[in-house]
Design a protein around this motif. Structure first.
Motif, PDB file in Angstrom:
ATOM      1  N   ALA A  19     -33.780 -36.029 -31.906  1.00  0.00           N
ATOM      2  CA  ALA A  19     -34.364 -37.559 -31.331  1.00  0.00           C
ATOM      3  C   ALA A  19     -34.583 -37.429 -29.962  1.00  0.00           C
ATOM      4  CB  ALA A  19     -33.194 -38.687 -31.804  1.00  0.00           C
ATOM      5  N   VAL A  20     -35.200 -36.437 -29.457  1.00  0.00           N
ATOM      6  CA  VAL A  20     -35.627 -36.019 -28.208  1.00  0.00           C
ATOM      7  C   VAL A  20     -37.162 -36.335 -27.852  1.00  0.00           C
ATOM      8  CG1 VAL A  20     -35.353 -34.516 -26.182  1.00  0.00           C
ATOM      9  CG2 VAL A  20     -33.613 -34.684 -27.859  1.00  0.00           C
ATOM     10  N   SER A  21     -37.412 -37.124 -27.012  1.00  0.00           N
ATOM     11  CA  SER A  21     -39.135 -37.112 -26.780  1.00  0.00           C
ATOM     12  C   SER A  21     -39.125 -36.295 -25.371  1.00  0.00           C
ATOM     13  CB  SER A  21     -39.520 -38.631 -26.361  1.00  0.00           C
ATOM     14  OG  SER A  21     -38.830 -39.224 -25.433  1.00  0.00           O
ATOM     15  N   PHE A  22     -40.410 -35.784 -25.407  1.00  0.00           N
ATOM     16  CA  PHE A  22     -41.053 -35.056 -24.330  1.00  0.00           C
ATOM     17  C   PHE A  22     -41.961 -35.868 -23.402  1.00  0.00           C
ATOM     18  CE2 PHE A  22     -39.844 -31.606 -27.430  1.00  0.00           C
ATOM     19  CZ  PHE A  22     -38.989 -30.931 -26.748  1.00  0.00           C
ATOM     20  N   ARG A  23     -41.675 -35.847 -22.284  1.00  0.00           N
ATOM     21  CA  ARG A  23     -42.676 -36.780 -21.154  1.00  0.00           C
ATOM     22  C   ARG A  23     -42.946 -35.642 -20.157  1.00  0.00           C
ATOM     23  NH1 ARG A  23     -43.031 -42.013 -21.545  1.00  0.00           N
ATOM     24  NH2 ARG A  23     -43.634 -42.088 -19.167  1.00  0.00           N
ATOM     25  N   TRP A  24     -44.163 -35.292 -20.183  1.00  0.00           N
ATOM     26  CA  TRP A  24     -45.014 -34.568 -19.462  1.00  0.00           C
ATOM     27  C   TRP A  24     -45.836 -35.217 -18.270  1.00  0.00           C
ATOM     28  CZ3 TRP A  24     -44.871 -29.030 -19.339  1.00  0.00           C
ATOM     29  CH2 TRP A  24     -44.148 -28.547 -20.363  1.00  0.00           C
ATOM     30  N   ALA A  86     -36.480 -35.588 -22.426  1.00  0.00           N
ATOM     31  CA  ALA A  86     -36.785 -34.663 -21.514  1.00  0.00           C
ATOM     32  C   ALA A  86     -37.863 -34.859 -20.530  1.00  0.00           C
ATOM     33  CB  ALA A  86     -36.950 -33.338 -22.512  1.00  0.00           C
ATOM     34  N   TYR A  87     -37.758 -34.631 -19.325  1.00  0.00           N
ATOM     35  CA  TYR A  87     -38.810 -34.863 -18.457  1.00  0.00           C
ATOM     36  C   TYR A  87     -39.182 -33.404 -17.805  1.00  0.00           C
ATOM     37  CZ  TYR A  87     -37.133 -39.499 -18.574  1.00  0.00           C
ATOM     38  OH  TYR A  87     -36.493 -40.895 -18.929  1.00  0.00           O
ATOM     39  N   LEU A  88     -40.652 -33.326 -18.110  1.00  0.00           N
ATOM     40  CA  LEU A  88     -40.942 -31.920 -17.502  1.00  0.00           C
ATOM     41  C   LEU A  88     -42.537 -32.278 -16.799  1.00  0.00           C
ATOM     42  CD1 LEU A  88     -40.871 -31.691 -21.016  1.00  0.00           C
ATOM     43  CD2 LEU A  88     -40.204 -29.691 -20.175  1.00  0.00           C
ATOM     44  N   HIS A  89     -42.810 -31.443 -15.725  1.00  0.00           N
ATOM     45  CA  HIS A  89     -43.780 -31.348 -14.610  1.00  0.00           C
ATOM     46  C   HIS A  89     -44.428 -30.069 -14.540  1.00  0.00           C
ATOM     47  CE1 HIS A  89     -46.095 -33.151 -11.527  1.00  0.00           C
ATOM     48  NE2 HIS A  89     -46.120 -32.105 -10.871  1.00  0.00           N
ATOM     49  N   ARG A 165     -51.259 -39.977 -31.209  1.00  0.00           N
ATOM     50  CA  ARG A 165     -50.857 -38.803 -31.009  1.00  0.00           C
ATOM     51  C   ARG A 165     -49.483 -38.795 -31.780  1.00  0.00           C
ATOM     52  NH1 ARG A 165     -52.510 -35.256 -26.655  1.00  0.00           N
ATOM     53  NH2 ARG A 165     -54.565 -36.189 -26.103  1.00  0.00           N
ATOM     54  N   THR A 166     -48.982 -37.422 -32.008  1.00  0.00           N
ATOM     55  CA  THR A 166     -47.658 -37.161 -32.739  1.00  0.00           C
ATOM     56  C   THR A 166     -46.736 -36.479 -31.658  1.00  0.00           C
ATOM     57  OG1 THR A 166     -48.560 -35.086 -33.397  1.00  0.00           O
ATOM     58  CG2 THR A 166     -48.716 -37.011 -34.754  1.00  0.00           C
ATOM     59  N   ALA A 167     -45.444 -36.571 -32.121  1.00  0.00           N
ATOM     60  CA  ALA A 167     -44.466 -35.876 -31.377  1.00  0.00           C
ATOM     61  C   ALA A 167     -44.443 -34.551 -31.221  1.00  0.00           C
ATOM     62  CB  ALA A 167     -42.869 -36.468 -31.747  1.00  0.00           C
ATOM     63  N   PRO A 217     -40.947 -43.432 -24.412  1.00  0.00           N
ATOM     64  CA  PRO A 217     -42.395 -42.780 -25.536  1.00  0.00           C
ATOM     65  C   PRO A 217     -42.653 -41.416 -24.893  1.00  0.00           C
ATOM     66  CG  PRO A 217     -42.571 -45.095 -24.930  1.00  0.00           C
ATOM     67  CD  PRO A 217     -41.198 -44.639 -24.005  1.00  0.00           C
ATOM     68  N   PHE A 218     -42.938 -40.518 -25.797  1.00  0.00           N
ATOM     69  CA  PHE A 218     -43.455 -39.150 -25.409  1.00  0.00           C
ATOM     70  C   PHE A 218     -44.824 -39.261 -24.782  1.00  0.00           C
ATOM     71  CE2 PHE A 218     -44.563 -39.548 -29.845  1.00  0.00           C
ATOM     72  CZ  PHE A 218     -46.057 -39.338 -29.926  1.00  0.00           C
ATOM     73  N   THR A 219     -45.234 -38.176 -23.996  1.00  0.00           N
ATOM     74  CA  THR A 219     -46.644 -38.030 -23.596  1.00  0.00           C
ATOM     75  C   THR A 219     -46.650 -36.702 -22.876  1.00  0.00           C
ATOM     76  OG1 THR A 219     -48.028 -39.150 -21.885  1.00  0.00           O
ATOM     77  CG2 THR A 219     -45.553 -38.792 -21.169  1.00  0.00           C
ATOM     78  N   PRO A 220     -48.125 -36.140 -23.251  1.00  0.00           N
ATOM     79  CA  PRO A 220     -48.977 -36.671 -23.728  1.00  0.00           C
ATOM     80  C   PRO A 220     -49.026 -36.763 -25.306  1.00  0.00           C
ATOM     81  CG  PRO A 220     -49.969 -34.559 -23.013  1.00  0.00           C
ATOM     82  CD  PRO A 220     -48.416 -34.828 -22.477  1.00  0.00           C
ATOM     83  N   GLY A 221     -48.279 -36.040 -26.102  1.00  0.00           N
ATOM     84  CA  GLY A 221     -48.057 -35.656 -27.405  1.00  0.00           C
ATOM     85  C   GLY A 221     -49.284 -34.807 -27.937  1.00  0.00           C
TER      86      GLY A 221
END
Length: 223
Positions: A19-24, A86-89, A165-167, A217-221
């Motif tokens: 249950a972890v979203s990735f936010r880029w 999870a936050y990623l750049h 978009r999907t996760a 919410p995840f982004t961009p997926g």
């Protein structure tokens, strides 16, 4: 006349959940949906999922390229339910030798492993589960693939993100070899992430261990 009743069947333990979203985000000029951005995101997200679960739970095609797999993702360990964001750049960096590499600033401070209803904070001295910089090279040439067995999406809730978009990708997005360079305690490339500065290493974490970290919410997926 009485007879002993059969023992009640033992219930199977519930599978670990994801249950972890990735936010880029990315530096100016970097497109997270172009060919390089897609390869980087798929490799880093796959390694992250495999860190907590199994390699088979990562994305299609990832395990076909050995260089895309970090040693922590290969390690045999019990699968763990994880929750949070999870936050990623993504940064484009020119090395001193003139070659370019892509660097991922990775903040995992808002991801927790569920342990009997609690959500322990990561150790501040553990870069891998707090903050680290990962270098990624996309190799512009054909390398034979080592075909692995099909992947299996992990159990878990549907995650929210942009419309359409999907996760996680449903198809194999890898058409070029990828090489990841996780630091494993080293500080190389870390200074490049200072301008992003989502979390300063060593800063105490304020969330409670009695509630899970939020799933943003995840982004961009994925298309």
């Amino acid at each position: 006349m009485s007879c002993d009743s059969d023992p009640a069947p033992t219930a199977e333990p519930a599978p670990p959940t994801w249950a972890v979203s990735f936010r880029w985000t990315a530096d100016s000029g970097i497109d997270l949906d172009d060919r390089e951005g897609v390869h980087v995101r798929a490799a880093i997200e796959s390694n992250t999922i495999a860190d907590f679960l199994e390699m088979e739970n990562a994305y299609p095609g990832w395990a076909d390229y050995p260089g895309a797999i970090d040693i922590d993702a290969r390690e045999t360990k019990p699968a763990q339910s994880a929750v949070g964001t999870a936050y990623l750049h993504l940064i484009d960096y020119r090395r001193p030798n003139g070659l370019n590499t892509l660097v991922v600033c990775k903040d995992m401070t808002q991801v927790a492993v569920e342990q009997s209803g609690s959500f322990p904070l990561p150790s501040l001295s553990d870069d891998h589960n707090t903050f680290e910089a990962v270098a990624v090279d996309i190799i512009p040439g054909p390398i034979p693939r080592t075909r692995q067995k099909p992947t299996e999406p992990p159990a878990g809730p549907n995650l929210n993100g942009p419309a359409g978009r999907t996760a996680r990708p449903a198809r194999d997005v890898f058409d070029l070899p990828v090489q990841v360079y996780y630091p494993h305690g080293g500080g190389q490339y870390r200074s490049l992430c200072e301008s992003w500065d989502r979390w300063k290493p060593g800063t105490p974490l304020s969330r409670s261990e009695t509630e899970p970290p939020p799933i943003e919410p995840f982004t961009p997926g994925w298309n």
